[in-house]
Design a protein around this motif. Structure first.
Motif, PDB file in Angstrom:
ATOM      1  N   LYS A   8       0.816  -1.211   0.000  1.00  0.00           N
ATOM      2  CA  LYS A   8       0.000   0.000   0.000  1.00  0.00           C
ATOM      3  C   LYS A   8       0.854   1.268   0.000  1.00  0.00           C
ATOM      4  CE  LYS A   8      -3.801  -2.189   2.595  1.00  0.00           C
ATOM      5  NZ  LYS A   8      -3.131  -3.408   3.114  1.00  0.00           N
ATOM      6  N   ALA A   9       1.994   1.234   0.684  1.00  0.00           N
ATOM      7  CA  ALA A   9       2.793   2.458   0.850  1.00  0.00           C
ATOM      8  C   ALA A   9       4.227   2.343   0.343  1.00  0.00           C
ATOM      9  CB  ALA A   9       2.815   2.864   2.322  1.00  0.00           C
ATOM     10  N   ILE A  22      15.998  -2.703  -2.471  1.00  0.00           N
ATOM     11  CA  ILE A  22      15.730  -1.264  -2.424  1.00  0.00           C
ATOM     12  C   ILE A  22      14.290  -1.072  -1.981  1.00  0.00           C
ATOM     13  CG2 ILE A  22      15.465   0.848  -3.796  1.00  0.00           C
ATOM     14  CD1 ILE A  22      17.728  -0.254  -5.600  1.00  0.00           C
ATOM     15  N   MET A  23      14.100  -0.305  -0.924  1.00  0.00           N
ATOM     16  CA  MET A  23      12.758  -0.010  -0.426  1.00  0.00           C
ATOM     17  C   MET A  23      12.380   1.399  -0.868  1.00  0.00           C
ATOM     18  SD  MET A  23      11.090  -0.693   3.315  1.00  0.00           S
ATOM     19  CE  MET A  23      11.801   0.609   4.306  1.00  0.00           C
ATOM     20  N   GLU A  24      11.340   1.480  -1.681  1.00  0.00           N
ATOM     21  CA  GLU A  24      10.864   2.755  -2.230  1.00  0.00           C
ATOM     22  C   GLU A  24       9.573   3.172  -1.520  1.00  0.00           C
ATOM     23  OE1 GLU A  24       8.815   4.491  -6.319  1.00  0.00           O
ATOM     24  OE2 GLU A  24       9.557   2.428  -6.254  1.00  0.00           O
ATOM     25  N   PHE A  25       9.550   4.397  -1.036  1.00  0.00           N
ATOM     26  CA  PHE A  25       8.375   4.926  -0.340  1.00  0.00           C
ATOM     27  C   PHE A  25       7.476   5.649  -1.340  1.00  0.00           C
ATOM     28  CE2 PHE A  25      11.471   4.159   2.855  1.00  0.00           C
ATOM     29  CZ  PHE A  25      10.812   3.966   4.044  1.00  0.00           C
ATOM     30  N   LEU A  40      -0.787  11.633  -2.001  1.00  0.00           N
ATOM     31  CA  LEU A  40      -0.386  12.816  -1.242  1.00  0.00           C
ATOM     32  C   LEU A  40       1.050  13.178  -1.616  1.00  0.00           C
ATOM     33  CD1 LEU A  40      -1.833  11.780   2.233  1.00  0.00           C
ATOM     34  CD2 LEU A  40      -2.905  13.269   0.535  1.00  0.00           C
ATOM     35  N   LYS A  41       1.206  14.253  -2.350  1.00  0.00           N
ATOM     36  CA  LYS A  41       2.517  14.655  -2.860  1.00  0.00           C
ATOM     37  C   LYS A  41       3.528  14.819  -1.733  1.00  0.00           C
ATOM     38  CE  LYS A  41       4.742  18.048  -5.856  1.00  0.00           C
ATOM     39  NZ  LYS A  41       4.594  19.334  -6.576  1.00  0.00           N
ATOM     40  N   ASN A  42       4.692  14.213  -1.923  1.00  0.00           N
ATOM     41  CA  ASN A  42       5.842  14.293  -1.011  1.00  0.00           C
ATOM     42  C   ASN A  42       5.720  13.406   0.227  1.00  0.00           C
ATOM     43  OD1 ASN A  42       7.277  16.153  -2.616  1.00  0.00           O
ATOM     44  ND2 ASN A  42       6.149  17.864  -1.717  1.00  0.00           N
ATOM     45  N   LYS A  43       4.626  12.651   0.357  1.00  0.00           N
ATOM     46  CA  LYS A  43       4.496  11.770   1.526  1.00  0.00           C
ATOM     47  C   LYS A  43       5.626  10.751   1.565  1.00  0.00           C
ATOM     48  CE  LYS A  43       1.497   8.274   2.017  1.00  0.00           C
ATOM     49  NZ  LYS A  43       2.148   7.107   2.683  1.00  0.00           N
ATOM     50  N   GLY A  44       5.966  10.188   0.411  1.00  0.00           N
ATOM     51  CA  GLY A  44       7.027   9.194   0.355  1.00  0.00           C
ATOM     52  C   GLY A  44       8.367   9.743   0.817  1.00  0.00           C
ATOM     53  N   LYS A  45       8.693  10.946   0.381  1.00  0.00           N
ATOM     54  CA  LYS A  45       9.966  11.577   0.764  1.00  0.00           C
ATOM     55  C   LYS A  45      10.017  11.810   2.277  1.00  0.00           C
ATOM     56  CE  LYS A  45      10.267  14.218  -3.563  1.00  0.00           C
ATOM     57  NZ  LYS A  45      10.294  15.585  -4.138  1.00  0.00           N
ATOM     58  N   ILE A  46       8.904  12.300   2.829  1.00  0.00           N
ATOM     59  CA  ILE A  46       8.849  12.595   4.270  1.00  0.00           C
ATOM     60  C   ILE A  46       9.008  11.308   5.083  1.00  0.00           C
ATOM     61  CG2 ILE A  46       7.391  13.457   6.150  1.00  0.00           C
ATOM     62  CD1 ILE A  46       6.046  15.287   3.996  1.00  0.00           C
ATOM     63  N   ASN A  47       8.235  10.270   4.722  1.00  0.00           N
ATOM     64  CA  ASN A  47       8.287   9.019   5.464  1.00  0.00           C
ATOM     65  C   ASN A  47       9.649   8.339   5.355  1.00  0.00           C
ATOM     66  OD1 ASN A  47       5.701   9.406   6.316  1.00  0.00           O
ATOM     67  ND2 ASN A  47       4.785   7.796   5.088  1.00  0.00           N
ATOM     68  N   LYS A  48      10.269   8.465   4.176  1.00  0.00           N
ATOM     69  CA  LYS A  48      11.608   7.891   4.009  1.00  0.00           C
ATOM     70  C   LYS A  48      12.607   8.591   4.922  1.00  0.00           C
ATOM     71  CE  LYS A  48      15.813   8.389   2.202  1.00  0.00           C
ATOM     72  NZ  LYS A  48      16.702   9.553   1.995  1.00  0.00           N
ATOM     73  N   ALA A 188      12.104  -4.188  10.810  1.00  0.00           N
ATOM     74  CA  ALA A 188      11.935  -3.953   9.372  1.00  0.00           C
ATOM     75  C   ALA A 188      10.837  -2.912   9.138  1.00  0.00           C
ATOM     76  CB  ALA A 188      11.621  -5.272   8.662  1.00  0.00           C
ATOM     77  N   ASP A 189      10.409  -2.804   7.898  1.00  0.00           N
ATOM     78  CA  ASP A 189       9.329  -1.898   7.488  1.00  0.00           C
ATOM     79  C   ASP A 189       9.726  -0.434   7.696  1.00  0.00           C
ATOM     80  OD1 ASP A 189       6.704  -1.657   6.351  1.00  0.00           O
ATOM     81  OD2 ASP A 189       5.956  -1.085   8.316  1.00  0.00           O
ATOM     82  N   GLU A 190       8.923   0.368   8.397  1.00  0.00           N
ATOM     83  CA  GLU A 190       9.171   1.801   8.537  1.00  0.00           C
ATOM     84  C   GLU A 190       8.672   2.294   9.887  1.00  0.00           C
ATOM     85  OE1 GLU A 190       6.368   4.552   6.437  1.00  0.00           O
ATOM     86  OE2 GLU A 190       5.545   2.700   5.580  1.00  0.00           O
ATOM     87  N   ILE A 191       9.122   3.502  10.249  1.00  0.00           N
ATOM     88  CA  ILE A 191       8.570   4.232  11.396  1.00  0.00           C
ATOM     89  C   ILE A 191       8.283   5.633  10.901  1.00  0.00           C
ATOM     90  CG2 ILE A 191       8.969   5.121  13.720  1.00  0.00           C
ATOM     91  CD1 ILE A 191      10.822   2.786  14.238  1.00  0.00           C
ATOM     92  N   SER A 192       7.010   5.989  10.842  1.00  0.00           N
ATOM     93  CA  SER A 192       6.600   7.260  10.239  1.00  0.00           C
ATOM     94  C   SER A 192       5.198   7.619  10.728  1.00  0.00           C
ATOM     95  CB  SER A 192       6.588   7.115   8.713  1.00  0.00           C
ATOM     96  OG  SER A 192       5.481   6.322   8.298  1.00  0.00           O
TER      97      SER A 192
END
Length: 236
Positions: A8-9, A22-25, A40-48, A188-192
């Motif tokens: 999903k993300a 490679i994990m792409e947000f 949501l524009k730029n969400k991936g950059k912020i979460n990464k 693993a995964d993410e913290i955001s």
């Protein structure tokens, strides 16, 4: 580089090294098991950025993660792991489903961190399970479960202290763990803001995905606010 998996993300891509991915947000936002969606524009950059900061911080405190290094504005290089299909939710303050299940008002501080387990299964809707279910379903061994639980409590302690410095309450958050080829359990995964509930310490303003879930508006603005406070707390 080939697409290995798309969630999903995030997207996971292969590399020339079979032990690295490679994990792409993504900028995609979803809620209610994918029933609500938006870009949501730029969400991936912020979460990464936030995930990179937190994983580096946790590594410095002795928590093993799948992080190898930064790659680009929305990608990190990670160890290839086999995800353990058990999500751990660490709760410090009553919110969301816990309020509905317990009858406690949202915002009630818990006497100690509460850990809940969820079966990571889109088919079943990620149901809440207990430790006996985990063992019966062979999702993890008793030893693995204890390692994940201990790591989750330590992560909570580290992050809660940091966020207090940033003027943010760490209400609750989701963690996923995986096993490397050497059978080491790592975070693993993410913290955001996608995986955590963040509230302003003074006003109680929600600064996380609940702004999207509950149509509160200013979703990216709130994510940016979290990023700004984190960066300020890191440098001061």
């Amino acid at each position: 580089m080939a697409l290995l998996y798309e969630g999903k993300a995030k997207r996971m891509h292969t590399t020339t090294d079979p032990e690295q991915l490679i994990m792409e947000f993504k900028d995609s936002a979803t809620a209610f098991n994918g029933k609500k969606k938006a870009e949501l524009k730029n969400k991936g950059k912020i979460n990464k950025k936030l995930t990179l900061y937190f994983f580096e911080m946790l590594e410095d405190h002795g928590i093993p993660t799948h992080l190898i290094r930064d790659l680009s504005e929305n990608e990190i290089l990670v160890k290839r792991v086999s995800i353990i299909p058990v999500e751990l939710i660490v709760r410090n303050i009553v919110a969301g489903s816990l309020s509905k299940r317990s009858g406690l008002p949202e915002g009630t501080a818990l006497d100690f961190p509460v850990i809940e387990y969820y079966y990571k299964s889109d088919e079943l809707g990620d149901p809440m399970i207990n430790s006996d279910h985990i063992l019966v379903l062979n999702l993890a061994t008793e030893e693995e479960l204890q390692i994940m639980r201990s790591m989750a409590l330590k992560i909570n302690e580290i992050l809660s202290l940091f966020f207090d410095k940033a003027g943010i309450l760490l209400v609750d958050f989701k963690l996923e763990f995986g096993k490397t080829s050497l059978n080491e359990i790592v975070l693993a995964d993410e913290i955001s803001p996608d995986t955590c509930r963040f509230w302003d310490k003074e006003t109680g303003k929600k600064l996380d995905k609940d702004r999207f879930r509950r149509d509160l508006g200013d979703v990216i603005e709130s994510y940016m606010e979290v990023l700004g406070r984190v960066e300020n707390a890191l440098c001061c």
